[in-house]
Design an enzyme around this catalytic site. Structure first.
Site, PDB file in Angstrom:
ATOM      1  N   GLU A 240       0.961  -1.058  -0.153  1.00  0.00           N
ATOM      2  CA  GLU A 240       0.069   0.063   0.011  1.00  0.00           C
ATOM      3  C   GLU A 240       0.774   1.267   0.015  1.00  0.00           C
ATOM      4  O   GLU A 240       0.628   2.238   0.838  1.00  0.00           O
ATOM      5  CB  GLU A 240      -1.055  -0.292   1.120  1.00  0.00           C
ATOM      6  CG  GLU A 240      -1.932  -1.370   0.900  1.00  0.00           C
ATOM      7  CD  GLU A 240      -2.734  -1.584   2.420  1.00  0.00           C
ATOM      8  OE1 GLU A 240      -2.654  -0.586   3.418  1.00  0.00           O
ATOM      9  OE2 GLU A 240      -3.761  -2.280   2.296  1.00  0.00           O
TER      10      GLU A 240
ATOM     11  N   ASP B   7      -1.064  -3.742  -3.571  1.00  0.00           N
ATOM     12  CA  ASP B   7      -1.929  -2.542  -3.447  1.00  0.00           C
ATOM     13  C   ASP B   7      -3.411  -3.039  -3.370  1.00  0.00           C
ATOM     14  O   ASP B   7      -3.628  -3.942  -3.963  1.00  0.00           O
ATOM     15  CB  ASP B   7      -1.472  -1.454  -4.076  1.00  0.00           C
ATOM     16  CG  ASP B   7      -1.495  -0.171  -3.052  1.00  0.00           C
ATOM     17  OD1 ASP B   7      -2.423   0.141  -2.432  1.00  0.00           O
ATOM     18  OD2 ASP B   7      -0.602   0.671  -3.110  1.00  0.00           O
TER      19      ASP B   7
ATOM     20  N   GLU C 201      -5.987 -10.783  -2.061  1.00  0.00           N
ATOM     21  CA  GLU C 201      -6.670 -10.492  -0.885  1.00  0.00           C
ATOM     22  C   GLU C 201      -8.340 -10.522  -0.969  1.00  0.00           C
ATOM     23  O   GLU C 201      -9.130  -9.733  -0.931  1.00  0.00           O
ATOM     24  CB  GLU C 201      -6.564  -9.338  -0.235  1.00  0.00           C
ATOM     25  CG  GLU C 201      -5.058  -9.237   0.433  1.00  0.00           C
ATOM     26  CD  GLU C 201      -4.842  -7.936   1.113  1.00  0.00           C
ATOM     27  OE1 GLU C 201      -5.556  -7.304   1.828  1.00  0.00           O
ATOM     28  OE2 GLU C 201      -3.352  -7.539   1.472  1.00  0.00           O
TER      29      GLU C 201
HETATM   30  O1  9MR Z   1      -7.742  -8.312   7.888  1.00  0.00           O
HETATM   31  C1  9MR Z   1      -6.750  -7.611   8.471  1.00  0.00           C
HETATM   32  C2  9MR Z   1      -7.385  -7.201   9.660  1.00  0.00           C
HETATM   33  O2  9MR Z   1      -7.936  -8.324  10.593  1.00  0.00           O
HETATM   34  C3  9MR Z   1      -6.585  -6.324  10.663  1.00  0.00           C
HETATM   35  O3  9MR Z   1      -7.257  -5.834  11.562  1.00  0.00           O
HETATM   36  C4  9MR Z   1      -6.258  -5.225   9.657  1.00  0.00           C
HETATM   37  C5  9MR Z   1      -5.201  -4.314  10.310  1.00  0.00           C
HETATM   38  O4  9MR Z   1      -4.660  -3.121   9.498  1.00  0.00           O
HETATM   39  O5  9MR Z   1      -5.556  -5.618   8.489  1.00  0.00           O
HETATM   40  C6  9MR Z   1      -6.431  -6.448   7.602  1.00  0.00           C
HETATM   41  O6  9MR Z   1      -5.730  -6.975   6.742  1.00  0.00           O
HETATM   42  C7  9MR Z   1      -5.369  -5.969   5.654  1.00  0.00           C
HETATM   43  C8  9MR Z   1      -4.197  -6.416   4.817  1.00  0.00           C
HETATM   44  O7  9MR Z   1      -3.185  -6.409   5.653  1.00  0.00           O
HETATM   45  C9  9MR Z   1      -3.748  -5.237   3.871  1.00  0.00           C
HETATM   46  N1  9MR Z   1      -4.872  -4.966   2.964  1.00  0.00           N
HETATM   47  C10 9MR Z   1      -6.047  -4.627   3.673  1.00  0.00           C
HETATM   48  C11 9MR Z   1      -6.569  -5.684   4.553  1.00  0.00           C
HETATM   49  C12 9MR Z   1      -7.798  -5.378   5.069  1.00  0.00           C
HETATM   50  O8  9MR Z   1      -7.894  -4.225   5.822  1.00  0.00           O
END
Ligand code: 9MR
Length: 470
Positions: free
Chosen positions: A182, A237, A299
């Site tokens: 990101e 990203d 994702e």
């Molecule tokens: O799914 C993840 C969630 O459990 C966490 O609280 C969060 C914290 O930032 O991150 C989520 O995963 C993210 C991923 O690491 C990067 N892309 C976006 C995802 C969803 O927010």
């Protein structure tokens, strides 16, 4: 760029079940198949790795079984992020949940896709502070401190993972890592980059450094001798399905490649909604298709909206099918396709309505049925039998070319193989493979149709009575 092939064989073994599922979807009467007794495993239908984000809860019991059945790659949803590697005393160690995930992957033969080395989120505040707790400045001395912290972190992660499961490329399940996550801005900054603490102190250089350090750590220092860069290094990203953000992403990737930065792969998170036309997913992948990189869907999730009705779940099934058709059509560009969680209530988007492929009782949703139905029909059908001829076992293999055009069909088995060139569309070829054995266990033959699709067929064990004396 050539990326190591998936370390599995035996795909395309379940064409009949897929055909049934496909017809069910075509009639839009989608019924949930039972994941407890799956006819078809998602990973067997896909020519790319199929991954899922997990934590320790999915490494045992029924969740662990479903992960192993349908997926061949896992990502740690949270426990390989920068702050997860440090205890309260700032000491680097593997998080117990990350340890559980790599142990699970190692035992079950799954690949691990690491997430993530450098991020603006979930990173200890002290990374960006002086020893006295002041924000790092942009002085040469402070920039050196931050470079060194990044290098130490990346090398520490590589060391801990290699200490646990061996050097990379020699059985260690880790095969890929999101090196930076990101880093693209959501607004129109001139250089298209997010204004993070990494950026404030180091500028765009931080991205180059992350890849160079990761390449040195994972692909040299902790790589097995005689391996060729065993860990695929990704940039990752979100919102890459939107034109403006993607243009900024592409521009950065082009700058990195022009500078010789070792970026191997481009990740698309694809946290999307059903209102998005899947053509946008296709455009995102196609935009990078002529660059020397592989790509990944990292994702994927698609909420139904609320309330979650049967009709919404069926529409979601159709969406997953259409999206996976886009992915199948771009298989040559995709390293993996991962969903961001196993079952609905485990999703970060659960409140938006059931975004994943499994219900909470771990039965398959129409979304899974749709993803399965997206697999193209196999190009070849195969039948195999074993029989005795003169007291020795002979395998008889019949292959039918189901493709529209003539194909070369190539049989292989424990007893050798044979090629048939130019088999016309719709024609069958039968042939025998002799063995010297009087008895063989049950086994399989595979037939590869020109262009890559491989189909397996099983033959039963057979024991021949003694050959008649001559
Ligand atoms: O799914 C993840 C969630 O459990 C966490 O609280 C969060 C914290 O930032 O991150 C989520 O995963 C993210 C991923 O690491 C990067 N892309 C976006 C995802 C969803 O927010």
């Amino acid at each position: 760029m050539t990326v190591p092939a998936a370390r599995r064989a035996g795909r395309w073994t379940t064409s009949i079940a897929i055909g049934v599922l496909a017809s069910a979807l075509a009639l839009s009467a989608v019924t949930a198949a039972s994941a407890a007794d799956p006819e078809t495993r998602l990973k067997d239908t896909a020519p790319f790795r199929v991954g899922v984000a997990i934590d320790q809860r999915e490494t045992s019991g029924d969740p662990g079984r479903v992960v192993t059945e349908h997926f061949d790659q896992v990502t740690a949803e949270n426990h390989m992020k920068p702050d997860a590697w440090y205890d309260g005393q700032r000491t680097l160690r593997i998080h117990p949940q990350a340890a559980a995930i790599v142990d699970f992957a190692d035992e079950r033969g799954l690949d691990v896709y690491g997430h993530t080395l450098v991020w603006h989120n979930q990173t200890p505040a002290w990374f960006f502070q002086t020893a006295s707790g002041q924000p790092l400045s942009t002085s040469d001395a402070d920039r050196s401190i931050l470079r060194e912290r990044m290098r130490t972190h990346i090398f520490g992660v590589a060391r801990l993972l290699s200490e646990r499961d061996g050097l990379f490329g020699a059985g260690n399940p880790l095969t890929a890592f999101d090196v930076v996550n990101e880093v693209i801005s959501d607004g129109p900054e001139a250089d298209g980059l997010r204004r993070s603490e990494w950026y404030r102190v180091l500028g765009e250089e931080f991205i180059d450094l992350a890849f160079r350090y990761a390449d040195e750590a994972f692909n040299e220092t902790y790589a097995a001798p005689d391996t060729d860069r065993p860990v695929v290094l990704f940039i990752n990203d979100y919102s890459t399905e939107w034109d403006a953000k993607r243009a900024r992403y592409l521009a950065l990737v082009d700058r990195l490649l022009a500078r010789g930065v070792p970026v191997d792969g481009v990740g698309h998170q694809f946290h999307v909604s059903m209102s998005l036309n899947v053509a946008a997913l296709a455009r995102a992948i196609d935009a990078f298709a002529d660059r020397p990189v592989t790509q990944a869907v990292t994702e994927f999730d698609v909420p139904t909206g609320t309330p979650v009705t049967t009709a919404a779940l069926d529409a979601q099934g159709a969406y997953y099918r259409a999206a996976f058709e886009v992915f199948h059509a771009r298989k040559d560009h995709l390293y993996s396709v991962s969903v961001w969680g196993l079952n609905d209530s485990r999703s970060w988007r659960a409140a938006d309505g059931a975004p994943l492929m499994f219900f909470d009782d771990l039965t398959a949703k129409p979304a899974l049925v749709g993803a399965l139905a997206a697999a193209p029909a196999p190009a070849v059908a195969v039948a195999a039998s074993s029989r005795c001829v003169g007291g020795r076992v002979v395998l008889v293999v019949t292959s039918t070319n189901l493709a529209d055009a003539a194909k070369t069909l190539q049989t292989s088995s424990a007893f050798g193989g044979r090629d048939f060139s130019d088999v016309a569309s719709g024609r069958s070829v039968a042939h025998a493979l002799s063995t010297r054995a009087v008895s063989i266990p049950a086994g399989g033959v595979t037939v590869t149709a020109e262009g890559g699709a491989t189909v397996s067929a099983l033959y039963p064990a057979v024991t021949c009575s003694a050959a008649a004396p001559r």
